[in-house]
Design an enzyme around this catalytic site. Sequence first.
Site, PDB file in Angstrom:
ATOM      1  N   ASP A 176       0.801  -1.223   0.000  1.00  0.00           N
ATOM      2  CA  ASP A 176       0.000   0.000   0.000  1.00  0.00           C
ATOM      3  C   ASP A 176       0.832   1.270   0.000  1.00  0.00           C
ATOM      4  OD1 ASP A 176       0.643  -0.610   2.874  1.00  0.00           O
ATOM      5  OD2 ASP A 176      -0.438   1.276   3.170  1.00  0.00           O
ATOM      6  N   ASP A 207       5.720   0.369   3.190  1.00  0.00           N
ATOM      7  CA  ASP A 207       5.957  -0.848   3.949  1.00  0.00           C
ATOM      8  C   ASP A 207       5.764  -2.066   3.049  1.00  0.00           C
ATOM      9  OD1 ASP A 207       3.205  -1.029   3.623  1.00  0.00           O
ATOM     10  OD2 ASP A 207       2.777  -0.179   5.588  1.00  0.00           O
ATOM     11  N   TYR A 211      -5.277   0.700   9.246  1.00  0.00           N
ATOM     12  CA  TYR A 211      -6.408   1.012   8.370  1.00  0.00           C
ATOM     13  C   TYR A 211      -7.718   0.635   9.039  1.00  0.00           C
ATOM     14  CZ  TYR A 211      -3.141   2.101   4.634  1.00  0.00           C
ATOM     15  OH  TYR A 211      -2.148   2.692   3.879  1.00  0.00           O
ATOM     16  N   GLU A 244       5.906   9.788   2.871  1.00  0.00           N
ATOM     17  CA  GLU A 244       5.538   8.443   2.418  1.00  0.00           C
ATOM     18  C   GLU A 244       4.546   8.501   1.262  1.00  0.00           C
ATOM     19  OE1 GLU A 244       4.447   4.086   4.309  1.00  0.00           O
ATOM     20  OE2 GLU A 244       3.827   5.878   5.412  1.00  0.00           O
TER      21      GLU A 244
END
Length: 491
Positions: free
Chosen positions: A68, A71, A219, A469
């Site tokens: 995603d 990571d 999430y 990120e």
Amino acid sequence: MLLGLVGMILVVGVASHDYGDALSKCVLFFEGQRSGKLPSTQRMTWRKDSALRDGTDVGVDLVGGYYDAGDNIKFSFPMAFTTTMLAWSILEFGSHMGPEQKNAQEALKWGTDYFLKATSVPGKVIAQVGEPNADHNCWERPEDMDTPRTSYVVNTTNPGSEVSAEIAAALAASSIVFKSVNSQYSKILLQRASQVFQFADQYQGSYNTSVGSGVCPYYCDFDGYMDELIWAAAWLFKATNRQSYMKYVVDNIHYLENSTMRQSKEALFVGGSFAEFGWDAKHAGINVLISRLVMNTSKSDPFVRHADKFICSVLPESPTKLVTYSSGGLLFKPGGSNSQHVTAMSFLLLVYSRYLTRFHRSLECGNIAVTPSRLIQVAKTQADYLLGSNPLSMSYMVGYGRKFPRRIHHRGSSLPSIDTHPKHVKCLEGSIFFKSKYPNFNLLTGAIVGGPDINDQYNDTRINWSQSEPTTYINAPFVGVLSYFKAYPHP
């Protein structure tokens, strides 16, 4: 002050950009996020095969899909939203993409192929692969992963309606894209979308409870799962034209009508649900999507009314604005990774402007008349800001322009490729690369980072993850935005 802000936003967006180049890079980014066995056509060659045993713990082939962000976890909820938005981008703006349409379709299929695997066992949906706490304690290339690749499953006794319904939406939207490209594949996607939606609706419950620490706090679903169920039904109606799906939308839309106030780890979110759109909240997307189907009929309320309210919540001059703007003109909503809001809101502005134009409509925000062209104008200022028309003259897309983030919060990008460093890098051995002040070894071309703060400042460091990120769901709606401006650079 308001006039000054509006003036600033207009001025900042004047500079011209190579939207075609930005689009190519925006689509290429997804190759850098691929998990699994990479094809011979892989263009981002510093990435290699990874996670080839995913799913062995539950006896299902789960090789593939996307990481995603920076990571090495495969979170199905944001991955499915990414897939839905890639599909919607292609549906709305594919004719403007040129040769990138084929690349965008391949990026989309990488997601749908995985979701066919993740939903291959009736009554079960794979919500996630990878143990996130262990993964987040390491800084290693996906090719080197030695953390647990736990498969988190939702089923009839431990349901996950939000993740299952978002996958159904992704499969349904994608089935429309592939209808003219690969009709057999399209039928498979649509059939599976219907089955997964039925499962999500029949066994209602949040994966927050079923999966727990596997997804939270990363999430968590903060606003419930009804928006995903309605969103999925809306896409299934668009794909099938079956009235039962529209009836589901109409019968349940009242669940989304109330204002929301919720507390997350990062911020307090205040505002009408009509104003929310992203991997967690589908409200504005539902209203904009359905508005196209009912705008010229007696069934337009409440969809068009709430879509109009959403637009008024975004426009800088609106008296009912629910977002803020930096002095340099960038849209801001509470929470981290602000670029996700910029790209998602800009996408909806462009899509709704098309629908308004088609039906010869405009709207009013208080006593301010708003034309479709104004929506395009605001979306363009946001796109241009991300591409470098901002106080720092900095592009927030890696590899685009002369000045862009060099130390993004991304494991694979920050460590040397296996090509140059074939030796296995263990969990904590990569920490020296995380802490290093040197630029990342590999360019994750096209990656859009979280972006600057409300003061238009950006700290180019991996430690500052909320700014540095990239995520797939930042890029996915921007594919549509850039496709539009590639065709109409001077609206």
